[in-house]
Design an enzyme around this catalytic site. Structure first.
Site, PDB file in Angstrom:
ATOM      1  N   SER A 323       0.681  -1.136   0.008  1.00  0.00           N
ATOM      2  CA  SER A 323      -0.018  -0.119   0.009  1.00  0.00           C
ATOM      3  C   SER A 323       0.901   1.375  -0.042  1.00  0.00           C
ATOM      4  O   SER A 323       1.844   1.448   0.801  1.00  0.00           O
ATOM      5  CB  SER A 323      -1.031  -0.066   1.158  1.00  0.00           C
ATOM      6  OG  SER A 323      -1.891  -1.129   1.291  1.00  0.00           O
ATOM      7  N   CYS A 580      -7.026  -0.731   7.433  1.00  0.00           N
ATOM      8  CA  CYS A 580      -5.892  -1.667   6.777  1.00  0.00           C
ATOM      9  C   CYS A 580      -5.049  -2.169   7.890  1.00  0.00           C
ATOM     10  O   CYS A 580      -4.550  -1.651   8.780  1.00  0.00           O
ATOM     11  CB  CYS A 580      -4.961  -0.453   6.066  1.00  0.00           C
ATOM     12  SG  CYS A 580      -3.459  -1.062   5.119  1.00  0.00           S
ATOM     13  N   ASP A 625      -8.276  -2.583   3.260  1.00  0.00           N
ATOM     14  CA  ASP A 625      -7.036  -3.091   2.673  1.00  0.00           C
ATOM     15  C   ASP A 625      -6.209  -4.116   3.687  1.00  0.00           C
ATOM     16  O   ASP A 625      -5.353  -3.359   4.329  1.00  0.00           O
ATOM     17  CB  ASP A 625      -6.324  -1.761   2.274  1.00  0.00           C
ATOM     18  CG  ASP A 625      -4.834  -2.031   1.407  1.00  0.00           C
ATOM     19  OD1 ASP A 625      -4.693  -3.481   1.061  1.00  0.00           O
ATOM     20  OD2 ASP A 625      -4.049  -1.244   0.936  1.00  0.00           O
ATOM     21  N   TRP A 627      -4.527  -8.154   4.754  1.00  0.00           N
ATOM     22  CA  TRP A 627      -3.870  -9.070   4.433  1.00  0.00           C
ATOM     23  C   TRP A 627      -3.652 -10.099   5.661  1.00  0.00           C
ATOM     24  O   TRP A 627      -3.920  -9.772   6.626  1.00  0.00           O
ATOM     25  CB  TRP A 627      -2.376  -8.763   3.873  1.00  0.00           C
ATOM     26  CG  TRP A 627      -1.517  -7.970   4.885  1.00  0.00           C
ATOM     27  CD1 TRP A 627      -0.878  -8.468   6.182  1.00  0.00           C
ATOM     28  CD2 TRP A 627      -1.645  -6.483   5.011  1.00  0.00           C
ATOM     29  NE1 TRP A 627      -0.526  -7.401   6.854  1.00  0.00           N
ATOM     30  CE2 TRP A 627      -0.775  -6.346   6.194  1.00  0.00           C
ATOM     31  CE3 TRP A 627      -1.879  -5.457   4.255  1.00  0.00           C
ATOM     32  CZ2 TRP A 627      -0.353  -4.897   6.586  1.00  0.00           C
ATOM     33  CZ3 TRP A 627      -1.966  -4.101   4.623  1.00  0.00           C
ATOM     34  CH2 TRP A 627      -1.014  -3.876   5.956  1.00  0.00           C
TER      35      TRP A 627
END
Length: 628
Positions: A323, A580, A625, A627
């Site tokens: 990002s 995020c 966003d 992971w």
């Protein structure tokens, strides 16, 4: 259709059979959603599914999920097609056939050999548009450690896109192609018994003349060393299905078969030894050799994996996406990366002691750390050109034994003050620079990937940003953008409130970008007085405190920000929420905390509030966003 008078409009897929395996990650709200919707639609339209629908989970072991689904489904497909199911390798009457190779390797004397990780040949047509297949070699304009006193390395790296024609927006991603560490490259070369000819020029061609891909690499001729250094993923764990199909057939000794057999047949044994131990191809081969040596198997009879098979086992080295941690409006030609360097110790059951120990290093973040080390002046020396300059470049290594050692994997590892293993990398200095004259410069192969993670078009819309750790990255770009707009507006206009929830381990050592963030918020507060930074430092008190706890503590402020001037929400808020970071725990807990505070203040059931949050996602007002 006219030629099919019996066509059934109600069931147009009647007579069609299919098998389905979906890909997903269970940390996301709509896990395997596409596969489930398509599967249900095909059944509704009259198609018949062969076997069960498979669902791969990338958060667990997607290769194992696929292997189990394939083992159950392939016999059903063979039965449907009228072919007999072949004997399994566990059947004593079945001879183990060697797998048919996909690639052939041509060793040659070549006038031009590509060894620097080139993505296209210099004499090809000039590249004017850059993308994932044609990355731009961007000069590194800044490379520093953000948290020098912390127990982990957190990096800030900026690249210069001037002259590339590439642009980005806040929330986009930057892709970086890394280079494998020399220790890992030599470990695999040694396991394949290629060290003595590692710099031999090779071309790798498809055996099938009609294959869609005729060359394995983007350049015509390279070397074994360059292939493993630049083009192939060599550190990932070997999937169980590939041990069974591509490694076990080459086991000639009983000792090798007894070691590999359970890893190929038993998912639990594979998980305990290969997955937990992060046994890459090199480590797996070395483990087999160690077992064979203990059993007295001669070197000639030990496992010898063909290089062609190794090329098939190692997928292409992929770019790592980060990002972007800057604003495209504020710094249009200098996107930045904020990343924490990954290292950990693997824990395997029943595996022999691994060469190079248990330490495992993330490929890309350690390469980026190598970039920081090189540019700050750490030990590096120019490689003496040999083999027609096939090993030209600059070797970054803290070990005085390199580059003289023939095998970097046997050289004792060097650790820094954070007990971090400092890997060695062969780097290519930027044109006009050198590693031994004080004029160091590097470029990184990068590209921009567009994202839907965007600020609202109307600056009067409030935003709530939750970004612990390096999840701060895209939020930093948003904050830069709002601060610049605040300066342009002056005190006469009102901007929507901006809340940042930032978390880290400790305030003293891990609070990255602190002065910059506080300066930006002082600007934003002139046009949005309620804007503020709310922090959660998990290790600064006996009980762990995370960003989701701070959301609950500041529930009234968050709720008022969500209201956007309304008396009641009565549905999904109009404010925008950005999350995020870690998908497995943090993102789920944040979503629950938000739904809980909405439910409490709106006087509705929590499942109703959760539906409002889901509707925010559908309307792109709640963006993640994340992971795993």
């Amino acid at each position: 259709p006219e030629d099919k008078p019996d066509f059934d409009d109600a069931a147009p897929l009647q007579g069609v059979s299919y098998a389905m395996f979906g890909l997903g990650n269970n940390t996301y709200e709509q896990f395997n959603h596409h596969a489930r919707v398509v599967d249900q639609r095909m059944l509704t339209l009259g198609a018949a599914r062969i076997g069960e629908r498979g669902e791969g989970d990338d958060d667990a072991d997607i290769e194992e999920d696929f292997a189990r689904w394939k083992e159950a489904t392939l016999p059903l497909i063979r039965k449907y097609l009228g072919s007999s199911t072949p004997l399994q390798s566990g059947d004593d009457s079945a001879a183990v056939a060697l797998p048919e190779p996909t690639w052939k390797i041509l060793e040659m004397d070549a006038k031009k050999v590509w060894t620097k990780g080139e993505f296209y040949e210099e004499d090809a047509e000039p590249v004017t548009s850059f993308d994932a297949r044609h990355p731009y070699l961007a000069p590194v304009s800044a490379a520093i450690e953000l948290t020098p006193n912390a127990d982990r390395h957190t990096l800030h790296i900026e690249v210069d896109l001037a002259g590339s024609g590439m642009r980005y927006e806040s929330g986009d991603h930057i892709g970086v192609y890394p280079t494998n560490a020399e220790e890992e490259v030599d470990l695999l070369l040694g396991a394949l018994r290629l060290l003595d000819k590692a710099d031999t020029p090779i071309a790798v061609r498809a055996i099938d003349p009609f294959a869609a891909q005729q060359s394995l690499f983007p350049v015509d001729t390279t070397t074994y060393r360059a292939a493993f250094r630049h083009y192939l993923e060599i550190t990932g764990s070997v999937p169980r299905a590939q041990i069974k199909s591509l490694v076990e057939p080459f086991a000639r000794s009983a000792a090798a078969r007894s070691f590999l057999g359970p890893l190929a047949a038993d998912k639990d044994a594979h998980a305990a030894v290969v997955t937990a131990g992060c046994l890459s191809l090199a480590r797996l081969i070395n483990a087999v050799h160690q077992v064979e040596q203990q059993a007295g198997v001669s070197a000639e009879e030990q496992l010898q994996l063909p290089v062609e098979t190794a090329f098939e086992l190692c997928p292409r080295l992929q770019a790592r996406l980060y990002s972007i941690s800057s604003s495209g409006k504020v710094n249009p030609e200098r996107p930045s990366i904020t990343a924490v360097v990954l290292q950990y110790d693997a824990k395997a059951e029943g595996a022999p002691t691994a060469k190079m120990g248990a330490r495992r290093c993330g490929v890309a973040t350690n390469y980026l750390l190598g970039t920081v080390r090189y540019l700050r002046g750490d030990r590096a020396e120019t490689l003496a050109p040999d083999h027609q300059a096939l090993r030209a470049g600059c070797l970054l290594s803290e070990s005085p034994s390199l580059p003289g050692a023939a095998d970097a994997s046997v050289v004792e590892a060097v650790h820094d003050g954070k007990d971090h293993t400092l890997q060695s990398f062969t780097l290519q200095p930027a044109p006009g620079s050198a590693c031994d004259n004080g004029q160091r410069a590097l470029s990184l192969p990068v590209f921009i990937r567009r994202s839907l993670f965007r600020l609202p078009a109307d600056p009067s819309t409030p935003i709530i940003m939750i970004g612990p750790g390096t999840g701060l990255a895209p939020m930093r770009g948003f904050i830069q953008e709002r601060a610049q707009l605040a300066r342009e507006w002056g005190a006469g206009r009102e901007m929507g409130t901006a809340l940042l929830f930032f978390g880290a381990r400790t305030e003293a050592k891990d609070y990255m970008y602190r002065e910059e963030l506080e300066a930006h918020f002082s600007e934003i507060q002139k046009v949005a007085p309620q804007s503020q930074i709310i922090t959660a430092f998990s290790r600064d008190q006996p009980q762990k405190i995370y960003v989701q706890h701070r959301l609950a503590e500041h529930a009234e402020l968050v709720y008022q920000t969500l209201l956007c001037g309304q008396q009641k929400l009565g549905g999904p808020p109009r404010a925008h929420v950005y999350v995020c970071g870690d998908a497995k725990s943090m993102a789920k807990d944040v979503s629950k905390a938000l739904a809980s505070l909405i439910a409490e203040r709106e006087g509705v059931a929590e499942d109703v509030a959760s539906k409002w949050v889901s509707e925010m996602r559908r309307l792109s007002r709640y963006q993640e966003d994340v992971w795993s």
